[in-house]
Scaffold this motif. Sequence first.
Motif, PDB file in Angstrom:
ATOM      1  N   PHE A  23      12.135  -5.485-109.259  1.00  0.00           N
ATOM      2  CA  PHE A  23      11.011  -6.401-109.071  1.00  0.00           C
ATOM      3  C   PHE A  23      10.538  -6.466-107.629  1.00  0.00           C
ATOM      4  CE2 PHE A  23      11.815  -7.976-113.324  1.00  0.00           C
ATOM      5  CZ  PHE A  23      10.508  -8.125-113.764  1.00  0.00           C
ATOM      6  N   SER A  24      11.395  -6.149-106.659  1.00  0.00           N
ATOM      7  CA  SER A  24      10.930  -6.152-105.277  1.00  0.00           C
ATOM      8  C   SER A  24      10.017  -4.962-105.017  1.00  0.00           C
ATOM      9  CB  SER A  24      12.104  -6.166-104.298  1.00  0.00           C
ATOM     10  OG  SER A  24      12.861  -4.989-104.395  1.00  0.00           O
ATOM     11  N   ILE A  25      10.203  -3.859-105.725  1.00  0.00           N
ATOM     12  CA  ILE A  25       9.279  -2.734-105.599  1.00  0.00           C
ATOM     13  C   ILE A  25       7.917  -3.137-106.154  1.00  0.00           C
ATOM     14  CG2 ILE A  25       8.752  -0.414-106.423  1.00  0.00           C
ATOM     15  CD1 ILE A  25      11.744   0.131-106.381  1.00  0.00           C
ATOM     16  N   TRP A  26       7.895  -3.792-107.291  1.00  0.00           N
ATOM     17  CA  TRP A  26       6.647  -4.242-107.893  1.00  0.00           C
ATOM     18  C   TRP A  26       5.957  -5.275-106.999  1.00  0.00           C
ATOM     19  CZ3 TRP A  26       5.612  -9.169-110.163  1.00  0.00           C
ATOM     20  CH2 TRP A  26       4.393  -9.232-110.806  1.00  0.00           C
ATOM     21  N   GLY A  27       6.722  -6.188-106.436  1.00  0.00           N
ATOM     22  CA  GLY A  27       6.162  -7.194-105.538  1.00  0.00           C
ATOM     23  C   GLY A  27       5.608  -6.585-104.274  1.00  0.00           C
ATOM     24  N   PHE A  28       6.280  -5.545-103.768  1.00  0.00           N
ATOM     25  CA  PHE A  28       5.776  -4.868-102.578  1.00  0.00           C
ATOM     26  C   PHE A  28       4.417  -4.232-102.855  1.00  0.00           C
ATOM     27  CE2 PHE A  28       5.486  -0.958-100.009  1.00  0.00           C
ATOM     28  CZ  PHE A  28       5.437  -1.531 -98.753  1.00  0.00           C
ATOM     29  N   LEU A  29       4.266  -3.638-104.015  1.00  0.00           N
ATOM     30  CA  LEU A  29       2.973  -3.031-104.347  1.00  0.00           C
ATOM     31  C   LEU A  29       1.894  -4.094-104.540  1.00  0.00           C
ATOM     32  CD1 LEU A  29       4.147  -0.229-106.763  1.00  0.00           C
ATOM     33  CD2 LEU A  29       3.460  -0.012-104.383  1.00  0.00           C
ATOM     34  N   CYS A  30       2.265  -5.256-105.041  1.00  0.00           N
ATOM     35  CA  CYS A  30       1.295  -6.343-105.212  1.00  0.00           C
ATOM     36  C   CYS A  30       0.967  -7.029-103.891  1.00  0.00           C
ATOM     37  CB  CYS A  30       1.826  -7.372-106.188  1.00  0.00           C
ATOM     38  SG  CYS A  30       1.927  -6.768-107.875  1.00  0.00           S
ATOM     39  N   GLY A  35      -4.133 -11.559 -97.585  1.00  0.00           N
ATOM     40  CA  GLY A  35      -3.398 -12.802 -97.419  1.00  0.00           C
ATOM     41  C   GLY A  35      -1.920 -12.705 -97.742  1.00  0.00           C
ATOM     42  N   GLN A  36      -1.427 -11.548 -98.098  1.00  0.00           N
ATOM     43  CA  GLN A  36      -0.023 -11.378 -98.490  1.00  0.00           C
ATOM     44  C   GLN A  36       0.754 -10.524 -97.485  1.00  0.00           C
ATOM     45  OE1 GLN A  36       1.185 -12.879-101.253  1.00  0.00           O
ATOM     46  NE2 GLN A  36      -0.825 -13.731-101.652  1.00  0.00           N
ATOM     47  N   GLU A  37       0.315 -10.504 -96.223  1.00  0.00           N
ATOM     48  CA  GLU A  37       0.896  -9.598 -95.238  1.00  0.00           C
ATOM     49  C   GLU A  37       2.371  -9.883 -94.951  1.00  0.00           C
ATOM     50  OE1 GLU A  37      -2.086 -11.161 -94.686  1.00  0.00           O
ATOM     51  OE2 GLU A  37      -3.347  -9.408 -95.077  1.00  0.00           O
ATOM     52  N   LEU A  40       4.844  -7.931 -97.078  1.00  0.00           N
ATOM     53  CA  LEU A  40       5.015  -6.501 -96.808  1.00  0.00           C
ATOM     54  C   LEU A  40       6.279  -6.246 -95.995  1.00  0.00           C
ATOM     55  CD1 LEU A  40       1.351  -5.401 -96.076  1.00  0.00           C
ATOM     56  CD2 LEU A  40       2.735  -4.869 -98.084  1.00  0.00           C
ATOM     57  N   THR A  41       6.779  -7.249 -95.306  1.00  0.00           N
ATOM     58  CA  THR A  41       8.042  -7.135 -94.582  1.00  0.00           C
ATOM     59  C   THR A  41       9.209  -7.648 -95.410  1.00  0.00           C
ATOM     60  OG1 THR A  41       6.844  -7.490 -92.523  1.00  0.00           O
ATOM     61  CG2 THR A  41       9.213  -7.762 -92.445  1.00  0.00           C
ATOM     62  N   ILE A  42       8.990  -8.706 -96.162  1.00  0.00           N
ATOM     63  CA  ILE A  42      10.082  -9.346 -96.896  1.00  0.00           C
ATOM     64  C   ILE A  42      10.569  -8.482 -98.053  1.00  0.00           C
ATOM     65  CG2 ILE A  42      10.665 -11.346 -98.327  1.00  0.00           C
ATOM     66  CD1 ILE A  42       8.713 -12.947 -96.549  1.00  0.00           C
ATOM     67  N   TYR A  43       9.662  -7.914 -98.822  1.00  0.00           N
ATOM     68  CA  TYR A  43      10.076  -7.149-100.007  1.00  0.00           C
ATOM     69  C   TYR A  43      10.906  -5.907 -99.683  1.00  0.00           C
ATOM     70  CZ  TYR A  43       7.672  -9.913-103.530  1.00  0.00           C
ATOM     71  OH  TYR A  43       7.301 -10.912-104.388  1.00  0.00           O
ATOM     72  N   PRO A  44      10.578  -5.118 -98.658  1.00  0.00           N
ATOM     73  CA  PRO A  44      11.470  -3.986 -98.349  1.00  0.00           C
ATOM     74  C   PRO A  44      12.857  -4.419 -97.905  1.00  0.00           C
ATOM     75  CG  PRO A  44       9.318  -3.602 -97.408  1.00  0.00           C
ATOM     76  CD  PRO A  44       9.315  -5.004 -97.926  1.00  0.00           C
ATOM     77  N   VAL A  45      12.954  -5.542 -97.199  1.00  0.00           N
ATOM     78  CA  VAL A  45      14.267  -6.042 -96.779  1.00  0.00           C
ATOM     79  C   VAL A  45      15.074  -6.490 -97.998  1.00  0.00           C
ATOM     80  CG1 VAL A  45      15.429  -7.874 -95.471  1.00  0.00           C
ATOM     81  CG2 VAL A  45      13.488  -6.671 -94.476  1.00  0.00           C
ATOM     82  N   VAL A  46      14.436  -7.194 -98.919  1.00  0.00           N
ATOM     83  CA  VAL A  46      15.111  -7.629-100.145  1.00  0.00           C
ATOM     84  C   VAL A  46      15.540  -6.417-100.964  1.00  0.00           C
ATOM     85  CG1 VAL A  46      14.745  -8.802-102.346  1.00  0.00           C
ATOM     86  CG2 VAL A  46      13.969  -9.855-100.236  1.00  0.00           C
ATOM     87  N   PHE A  47      14.690  -5.398-101.036  1.00  0.00           N
ATOM     88  CA  PHE A  47      15.030  -4.194-101.781  1.00  0.00           C
ATOM     89  C   PHE A  47      16.253  -3.507-101.183  1.00  0.00           C
ATOM     90  CE2 PHE A  47      14.627   0.435-102.237  1.00  0.00           C
ATOM     91  CZ  PHE A  47      14.712   0.532-103.608  1.00  0.00           C
TER      92      PHE A  47
END
Length: 64
Positions: A23-30, A35-37, A40-47
């Motif tokens: 789901f973090s890969i999907w969230g990163f793409l979304c 307004g969601q900048e 873009l840092t949080i999702y790769p760290v969570v992944f």
Amino acid sequence: MSKAFLKPILCLVASVCGFVALFSIWGFLCAFEPGQEAWLTIYPVVFAFSVAVGASSAVMAARP
């Protein structure tokens, strides 16, 4: 802790981490929407964290 108790817990941790990684890969793409900048840092760290924890717990659960 006994191995009979520890092995199912480690398997559960590995499966939850795999679910979070998917789901973090999907969230990163979304997160490429305006307004969601910050995501873009949080999702790769969570992944990366979930893959590392999931892989290490899967390896520990597979040990005899």
